[in-house]
Design a protein around this motif. Sequence first.
Motif, PDB file in Angstrom:
ATOM      1  N   HIS A  39      38.136  36.527  36.392  1.00 56.69           N
ATOM      2  CA  HIS A  39      38.679  35.207  36.749  1.00 56.69           C
ATOM      3  C   HIS A  39      39.361  35.233  38.099  1.00 56.69           C
ATOM      4  O   HIS A  39      39.197  34.327  38.914  1.00 56.69           O
ATOM      5  CB  HIS A  39      39.676  34.775  35.685  1.00 56.69           C
ATOM      6  CG  HIS A  39      40.479  33.567  36.087  1.00 56.69           C
ATOM      7  ND1 HIS A  39      39.950  32.299  36.071  1.00 56.69           N
ATOM      8  CD2 HIS A  39      41.748  33.449  36.522  1.00 56.69           C
ATOM      9  CE1 HIS A  39      40.863  31.440  36.472  1.00 56.69           C
ATOM     10  NE2 HIS A  39      41.978  32.108  36.749  1.00 56.69           N
ATOM     11  N   ARG A  78      36.585  29.392  35.122  1.00 58.55           N
ATOM     12  CA  ARG A  78      36.963  29.275  36.535  1.00 58.55           C
ATOM     13  C   ARG A  78      36.796  27.842  37.021  1.00 58.55           C
ATOM     14  O   ARG A  78      35.906  27.119  36.596  1.00 58.55           O
ATOM     15  CB  ARG A  78      36.088  30.160  37.426  1.00 58.55           C
ATOM     16  CG  ARG A  78      36.384  31.619  37.364  1.00 58.55           C
ATOM     17  CD  ARG A  78      35.627  32.364  38.456  1.00 58.55           C
ATOM     18  NE  ARG A  78      36.036  31.904  39.771  1.00 58.55           N
ATOM     19  CZ  ARG A  78      37.063  32.401  40.445  1.00 58.55           C
ATOM     20  NH1 ARG A  78      37.768  33.381  39.932  1.00 58.55           N
ATOM     21  NH2 ARG A  78      37.381  31.938  41.643  1.00 58.55           N
ATOM     22  N   SER A 123      38.123  32.400  45.617  1.00 57.26           N
ATOM     23  CA  SER A 123      38.473  33.432  44.656  1.00 57.26           C
ATOM     24  C   SER A 123      39.897  33.911  44.873  1.00 57.26           C
ATOM     25  O   SER A 123      40.425  33.903  45.971  1.00 57.26           O
ATOM     26  CB  SER A 123      37.515  34.616  44.778  1.00 57.26           C
ATOM     27  OG  SER A 123      36.210  34.219  44.478  1.00 57.26           O
TER      28      SER A 123
END
Length: 537
Positions: free
Chosen positions: A15, A189, A195
Motif C-alpha cells: 500500500h 489504494r 506512491s
Amino acid sequence: MKPISKDEDRLWEEHLYREEPDADFTLKLMQKLDEVSMESGEAEHPFEKKSKRTHWMRRTGIAAAAVVILAGGAWYAFDHTAEPAQPAVNAVDRLPLPNIPVPEALKYSYLADDYKRLKLHGLVVNPNLLIEDQGYKLKIEDVLVDRSQIVMRLQQTAPDGTRMSILYPEMGRIHVTDEKGREVATLARDTRISSGSLDKFVFQFDKDIPDQVFVRGELGHLKVGLFYNFVTESYEERDVKVDWSFKFSIDMTKAKSLAVENPMNNTYTTPEGLKLDMTQLVRTPNGTRLDLNVKLDDKLRGKVDENWASYMSIIYHLEIPETNEYRIFNGFRPGAREPKFRLHDQREVRNDGALKLSDTWDPSVVSLDAKNVRFVLDGYTIPVKEEKSVEIDLDKRRKDINFYTFVEFEQLGDKILFYDFEYEPMMESYDPPKIDVKEGYSLVLKGSGTFRNAFMGDRWVAVDLDGKEYPVEVIGYPDQPNNNGEYVEEDLQLKIRGFNEEKGTKFTLKRTVVDKEYRDVNWEVDLPSYSSLPWLK
C-alpha cells in the motif's frame, strides 16, 4: 494488541510503496492517440510530482507502454469489422455535484468530489477523534463510507504545529472488523496520489458486510525524520513512541441499501495459462467496482518470477455503445487512465490461492447510470524468467563523434542502444532494499531504448570479470507510442552502482527477468446492468 502477521506486513508495504503511474490521461496523449478532443471536465485533477521514493523505484525498470490493440489492429470500434469510428471522449459525471463546503483536510487529497457525492446521501461519518500524546496529535474526521470502501484521512501534527505524514507499516495496524473482531475489509489504494502517501487510507469491503463495523487503530511508533549523527557520520531515523490507539464504529445499513450488487461467474484462460475469474460488479454513489481473481496454471507458474503477483497487471478497456464511449485502462503504463481505487491483494498467492484484483472507476470516468458496458481484455503483463546478457567494453566508445553505438541489447522485442557513459558520485540510499554498496562512484550508461514490454518487474545486474555482481538502476520514462505500438525513451540511463574506473572497462550486463506483455487474448464480457439505482429514488 493484535500481533502483526507477515501477510499484513506485505499488504501495508504494498500500500505504501508500490509504484503507480500518473492518475489520468493528458490532453496531448489523447489527441495523439485518438485524434479527438477532450472536454475540460475529463481531467479534473492536475498531476502530482512523483515522490522521491517513486523516482527511486524506477530502478526496477521503465514503465514502458503500448497502445491497447485489438485483434487485427482495429481501434475500439464497436463493430470490429467496420471502419473504426472515433467515439466522443467526454466527461460522463452527468449529475452536477452539490454546492456544499468541503472540509480543508479533504480539499487537497483528491477527495472533494467523493465527499460531495457521499455527503448528499448521508454517507460521511465523523468520529470526531482527536488524540494527543507528547505533543503529537492524531485527528480523524469525515470518514467517507459506501458499500465498496471506507476512506479516511489521518491528520498528523507535530508538537510545533506542523503537519506530518509519518505512519509506516511497523508502527501498528488499522483494522476494519465485525463485532467479533473478524476482518471485513482489506487495505486498497487511491491511485490519484503518488506512491508513499502516509495519511490517506482506503479499505475495501469484502462480499459480506455486517450492519455495523468497527475501525480500530493500533498506532504507537512514529518515525519523525532523519537527522545527522556527527559521531557515526551518518543519517539516522528519529523514533518517537506514542499511544495513538483508537476505535470507532460505523453503521453500514444505509451504505448497503444505496448500492447495486451483481455476482458474476465469467471465466477465461489465456493461451499461456493465466486464468481470470470475474466475480462481482458493485455500483455505489461514488463509483463502479469490478472484482477479479487471477491464477496461473502449473506450466505458466514455472516460467514466471516468484514475485509475479507484485507486478502482474491486466490491460483492458470498456466500451459503452449507448453513448459511443470507451475508457482505456492500461495497468502500470504512463499516460494511461487508472481506476480511482485499486485492490491488489496477494495474501492467498503464497498458498497457491488467487491474486485478488479490484478496480473502482470514478463517475467522472465511467458514469454510474451507464448500461450495456462491455469489458474487453487487451492483454496483460507478468514478470517471466528470461535471462539474456551482453558483453560490454567501455573502450569501444568513440570520443570523436557525439553518437556512436558501442553496446546493443535486444530481447523479446525490446531494443536498447548505448552510445555514452560517465561516472558519478554515489549517494547513500535510505530507501529499501538496502544494498552493500555505500560509497564511491557509479557507472552510468547512456543511450536510448524501444520497448514492447512493461519493464515494471524487470531485474538487471552487472557482473565484473571477477564474478562480482552490481545492482543496476534503470532511469527513464518512455515517450508516446510509435506506429508499431512501441514506446521510445531517448534519454535512457542504466546506473551500475559501485562500478567505478578501478573495476576495469569490461563487464557483463544481464537482464534476468522481463515484465513481458502478452497480447494474444480474446475475451469480452458484457457487464451486468441494473433496473434502478437506489440513490436516485
